[in-house]
Design a protein around this motif. Structure first.
Motif, PDB file in Angstrom:
ATOM      1  N   TRP A  61       0.866  -1.067   0.198  1.00  9.56           N
ATOM      2  CA  TRP A  61       0.031   0.204   0.132  1.00  9.56           C
ATOM      3  C   TRP A  61       0.655   1.322   0.034  1.00  9.56           C
ATOM      4  N   ASP A  62       2.123   1.289   0.751  1.00  4.31           N
ATOM      5  CA  ASP A  62       2.752   2.481   0.860  1.00  4.31           C
ATOM      6  C   ASP A  62       3.583   2.477  -0.366  1.00  4.31           C
ATOM      7  N   GLN A  63       3.798   1.580  -1.092  1.00 10.81           N
ATOM      8  CA  GLN A  63       4.858   1.697  -2.221  1.00 10.81           C
ATOM      9  C   GLN A  63       3.351   2.194  -3.379  1.00 10.81           C
ATOM     10  N   THR A  64       2.278   1.609  -3.407  1.00 10.84           N
ATOM     11  CA  THR A  64       1.271   2.042  -4.314  1.00 10.84           C
ATOM     12  C   THR A  64       0.985   3.557  -4.305  1.00 10.84           C
ATOM     13  N   SER A  65       0.886   3.982  -2.978  1.00 12.02           N
ATOM     14  CA  SER A  65       0.553   5.482  -2.562  1.00 12.02           C
ATOM     15  C   SER A  65       1.760   6.186  -3.217  1.00 12.02           C
ATOM     16  N   LEU A  66       2.989   5.846  -3.044  1.00  9.35           N
ATOM     17  CA  LEU A  66       3.992   6.732  -3.402  1.00  9.35           C
ATOM     18  C   LEU A  66       4.139   6.771  -4.719  1.00  9.35           C
ATOM     19  N   TRP A  67       4.006   5.791  -5.504  1.00 10.41           N
ATOM     20  CA  TRP A  67       4.013   5.602  -6.959  1.00 10.41           C
ATOM     21  C   TRP A  67       2.916   6.548  -7.372  1.00 10.41           C
ATOM     22  N   TRP A  68       1.854   6.792  -7.289  1.00 12.88           N
ATOM     23  CA  TRP A  68       0.730   7.622  -7.511  1.00 12.88           C
ATOM     24  C   TRP A  68       1.176   9.073  -7.230  1.00 12.88           C
ATOM     25  N   GLU A  69       1.849   9.133  -5.860  1.00 16.21           N
ATOM     26  CA  GLU A  69       2.254  10.652  -5.443  1.00 16.21           C
ATOM     27  C   GLU A  69       3.300  11.029  -6.368  1.00 16.21           C
ATOM     28  N   GLY A  70       4.185  10.177  -6.855  1.00 18.52           N
ATOM     29  CA  GLY A  70       5.509  10.484  -7.719  1.00 18.52           C
ATOM     30  C   GLY A  70       4.668  10.965  -9.054  1.00 18.52           C
ATOM     31  N   LEU A  71       3.701   9.928  -9.456  1.00 18.42           N
ATOM     32  CA  LEU A  71       3.114  10.534 -10.779  1.00 18.42           C
ATOM     33  C   LEU A  71       2.421  11.513 -10.967  1.00 18.42           C
ATOM     34  N   LEU A  72       2.034  11.944  -9.834  1.00 18.94           N
ATOM     35  CA  LEU A  72       1.107  13.380  -9.790  1.00 18.94           C
ATOM     36  C   LEU A  72       2.064  14.469  -9.284  1.00 18.94           C
ATOM     37  N   ASN A  73       3.445  14.154  -9.168  1.00 26.47           N
ATOM     38  CA  ASN A  73       4.254  15.265  -8.753  1.00 26.47           C
ATOM     39  C   ASN A  73       4.615  16.021  -9.947  1.00 26.47           C
ATOM     40  N   ASN A  74       4.036  16.604 -10.531  1.00 23.68           N
ATOM     41  CA  ASN A  74       4.334  17.550 -11.804  1.00 23.68           C
ATOM     42  C   ASN A  74       3.673  19.008 -11.646  1.00 23.68           C
ATOM     43  N   ARG A  75       4.512  20.032 -12.037  1.00 26.07           N
ATOM     44  CA  ARG A  75       4.151  21.187 -12.149  1.00 26.07           C
ATOM     45  C   ARG A  75       2.887  21.595 -12.733  1.00 26.07           C
ATOM     46  N   ILE A  76       2.280  20.950 -13.860  1.00 24.76           N
ATOM     47  CA  ILE A  76       1.265  21.287 -14.635  1.00 24.76           C
ATOM     48  C   ILE A  76       0.182  21.241 -13.631  1.00 24.76           C
ATOM     49  N   PHE A  77      -0.065  20.510 -12.336  1.00 24.86           N
ATOM     50  CA  PHE A  77      -1.213  20.485 -11.394  1.00 24.86           C
ATOM     51  C   PHE A  77      -0.998  21.675 -10.705  1.00 24.86           C
ATOM     52  N   ASP A  78       0.048  22.138 -10.390  1.00 24.88           N
ATOM     53  CA  ASP A  78       0.200  23.612  -9.652  1.00 24.88           C
ATOM     54  C   ASP A  78      -0.124  24.258 -10.592  1.00 24.88           C
ATOM     55  N   LEU A  79       0.172  24.591 -11.753  1.00 24.66           N
ATOM     56  CA  LEU A  79      -0.347  25.636 -12.510  1.00 24.66           C
ATOM     57  C   LEU A  79      -1.617  25.693 -12.804  1.00 24.66           C
ATOM     58  N   PHE A  80      -2.157  24.517 -13.084  1.00 27.31           N
ATOM     59  CA  PHE A  80      -3.771  24.411 -13.129  1.00 27.31           C
ATOM     60  C   PHE A  80      -4.563  25.100 -11.875  1.00 27.31           C
ATOM     61  N   VAL A  81      -4.042  24.750 -10.930  1.00 28.87           N
ATOM     62  CA  VAL A  81      -4.726  25.184  -9.258  1.00 28.87           C
ATOM     63  C   VAL A  81      -4.482  26.675  -9.378  1.00 28.87           C
ATOM     64  N   ASN A  82      -3.437  27.332  -9.728  1.00 27.14           N
ATOM     65  CA  ASN A  82      -3.130  28.567  -9.761  1.00 27.14           C
ATOM     66  C   ASN A  82      -3.728  29.136 -10.612  1.00 27.14           C
ATOM     67  N   GLN A  83      -3.973  28.871 -12.061  1.00 26.37           N
ATOM     68  CA  GLN A  83      -4.740  29.567 -12.923  1.00 26.37           C
ATOM     69  C   GLN A  83      -6.029  29.461 -12.598  1.00 26.37           C
ATOM     70  N   THR A  84      -6.623  28.490 -12.073  1.00 34.25           N
ATOM     71  CA  THR A  84      -8.187  28.617 -11.430  1.00 34.25           C
ATOM     72  C   THR A  84      -8.393  29.623 -10.526  1.00 34.25           C
ATOM     73  N   TYR A  85      -7.510  29.665  -9.516  1.00 26.18           N
ATOM     74  CA  TYR A  85      -7.592  30.661  -8.516  1.00 26.18           C
ATOM     75  C   TYR A  85      -7.337  32.002  -9.032  1.00 26.18           C
TER      76      TYR A  85
END
Length: 473
Positions: A61-85
């Motif tokens: 479970w820890d490995q899977t959670s970290l895999w997803w965390e690493g997959l989503l650790n991309n600046r595009i998601f930060d950009l999308f949230v900032n642009q929405t705000y």
């Protein structure tokens, strides 16, 4: 492929999706996030989460959670949230729902039928009097609402049957309503100009001042055409009989003007004047307009819970569409620019050795063509920002360009075969009024738009006089 090639592929793929009918706002967001994931991908950032974990001792479970965390650790998601705000907290865009609410309330306040009847009686001695009354009513109502479909539909239900009954040529009558109904996206207080101001960072106050004279110029050209053709070709607009337009004593006519024309005109002038003279920000003025619309509806005894509910619902729906278009457009354009697409387009345009006039013509032709498949909001939010960085290269004022675009977008509602005003009118017109007749009626008004654009370029002070007079150079 190189990054600039990926950017151009991204733009081409978006255009394909648009023509396939995908929802534009969500297509922009999906493509911005998808291509942005590639653009901002950083392998070290992706595997950073694993550095703080003992892989051998970690559970599945820890490995899977970290895999997803690493997959989503991309600046595009930060950009999308900032642009929405950024979009949701934009002070300029705050005025959009308030102006929309004012328009929807006014639309339901039973003002238009009173206004048309009054102007029809007041102008009965003018050639083409019913057409003049319909055009002025359209202009005032369109200015108050800014919603093309609502104005054309309501005026089509009210004025078109009256003009047909008065033996007006169906094409001539249809063209008047279609052209008059589109004026709201040009004459302040215009929602389109607010959206352009938010996209280009041009002062909305200067933009309103700059668009006022071009809007009145275009309205004047429409009136000249209507009156002139009624004089030269009386058969298209016969003089009304007393049964159709009765004589009214001057005292009663003044009362009709005071109770129908003055309230709506005062509301528009109060909103626009408070902005131009610096008495209120656009958001504050829009609040005044929304309150004024409610008071008008109460005075005319047209305010009901159902109408208020409909107005709020339509306001929320339209505002959400505009805001999500901005979110998607900002995300898409940020990724497009990061990949080098904006630089490629800039270099290509500069390599053509265009003069400022040639660039303006090219830009306006592209916007004219985009007006066939797209709404004005999509053109302003998505495609106009592509031209904005090039304005400095050709020494074109963004204020002048914005007003010219607003004038050009009148054509997108009037140009066959995709003239949306014509389809709005056809949907509620009597069966004997053919779509080809409506198209034919729109063409002379389309020529008036092109004449107004030429006048603007030849005499740029039509745009710059009021902004410079009120606020300096």
């Amino acid at each position: 492929m190189t990054d600039p090639q990926v950017a151009l592929f991204m733009l081409g793929l978006f255009i394909v999706f648009v023509f396939l009918g995908f929802p534009i706002a969500f297509t922009l967001m999906a493509m911005g996030i998808g291509f942005g994931y590639y653009a901002y991908f950083d392998e070290r950032r992706m595997w950073r989460a694993y550095d703080r974990l003992d892989i051998d001792a970690a559970s599945w479970w820890d490995q899977t959670s970290l895999w997803w965390e690493g997959l989503l650790n991309n600046r595009i998601f930060d950009l999308f949230v900032n642009q929405t705000y950024t979009v949701m907290s934009n002070e300029v865009l705050t005025a959009v729902p308030l102006f929309l609410f004012m328009g929807y309330i006014v639309e339901r306040a039973n003002i238009v039928n009173r206004l048309f009847d009054t102007l029809n009686i007041a102008s009965r001695r003018v050639p083409g009097s019913m057409g003049v009354a319909a055009l002025i009513t359209c202009a005032l109502f369109a200015t108050a609402t800014g919603i093309v479909g609502a104005v054309v539909t309501l005026m089509g239900l009210l004025a078109l049957p009256a003009m047909l009954k008065a033996r007006y040529d169906p094409a001539f009558a249809s063209g008047i309503i279609c052209a008059g109904g589109t004026l709201g996206i040009l004459i302040p207080p215009s929602i389109m100009l607010i959206v352009y101001a938010a996209a280009s960072n041009v002062s909305i106050v200067r933009l309103y001042a700059g668009a006022l004279l071009p809007g009145l110029t275009l309205t004047g050209l429409y009136l000249v055409y209507v009156v002139g053709r009624s004089i030269l070709q009386p058969s298209v607009a016969p003089k009304p009989t007393r049964a159709e337009v009765p004589d009214v004593p001057m005292g009663k006519l003044l009362v009709m003007v005071v109770t129908s024309f003055v309230p709506l005109a005062f509301l528009i002038l109060a909103v626009l004047g408070s902005i131009l003279f610096g008495l209120a920000t656009p958001t504050e003025a829009a609040s005044i307009g929304a309150l004024g619309g409610i008071l008008l509806a109460l005075v005319y005894r047209a305010m009901t819970w159902q109408r208020l509910r409909e107005s709020v619902y339509l306001t929320v729906r339209t505002t959400a569409m505009v805001c999500w278009l901005f979110v998607g457009s900002y995300t898409f354009s940020s990724v497009f620019s990061y990949l080098g697409g904006e630089h490629v387009i800039s270099e290509f345009v500069q390599s053509l050795n265009l003069t400022p006039l040639m660039f303006l013509l090219l830009a306006q032709i592209i916007i004219f063509l985009l007006g066939w498949p797209l709404e004005w909001s999509e053109i302003i939010i998505i495609f106009v920002p592509i031209f904005l960085p090039l304005l400095a290269i050709f020494e074109i004022d963004p204020l002048f360009f914005g007003v010219l675009v607003a004038l050009n977008l009148q054509t997108s509602f009037l140009t066959p075969p995709m003239a949306m005003s014509a389809y709005y009118l056809k949907g509620i017109a009597p069966p004997e009024v053919r779509l080809t007749q409506i198209f034919a009626g729109c063409l002379p008004f389309l020529a008036c738009v092109f004449i107004a654009m030429v006048l603007m370029y030849v005499f740029p002070q039509i745009v710059f006089h009021l902004p410079n007079q009120f606020y300096g150079n």
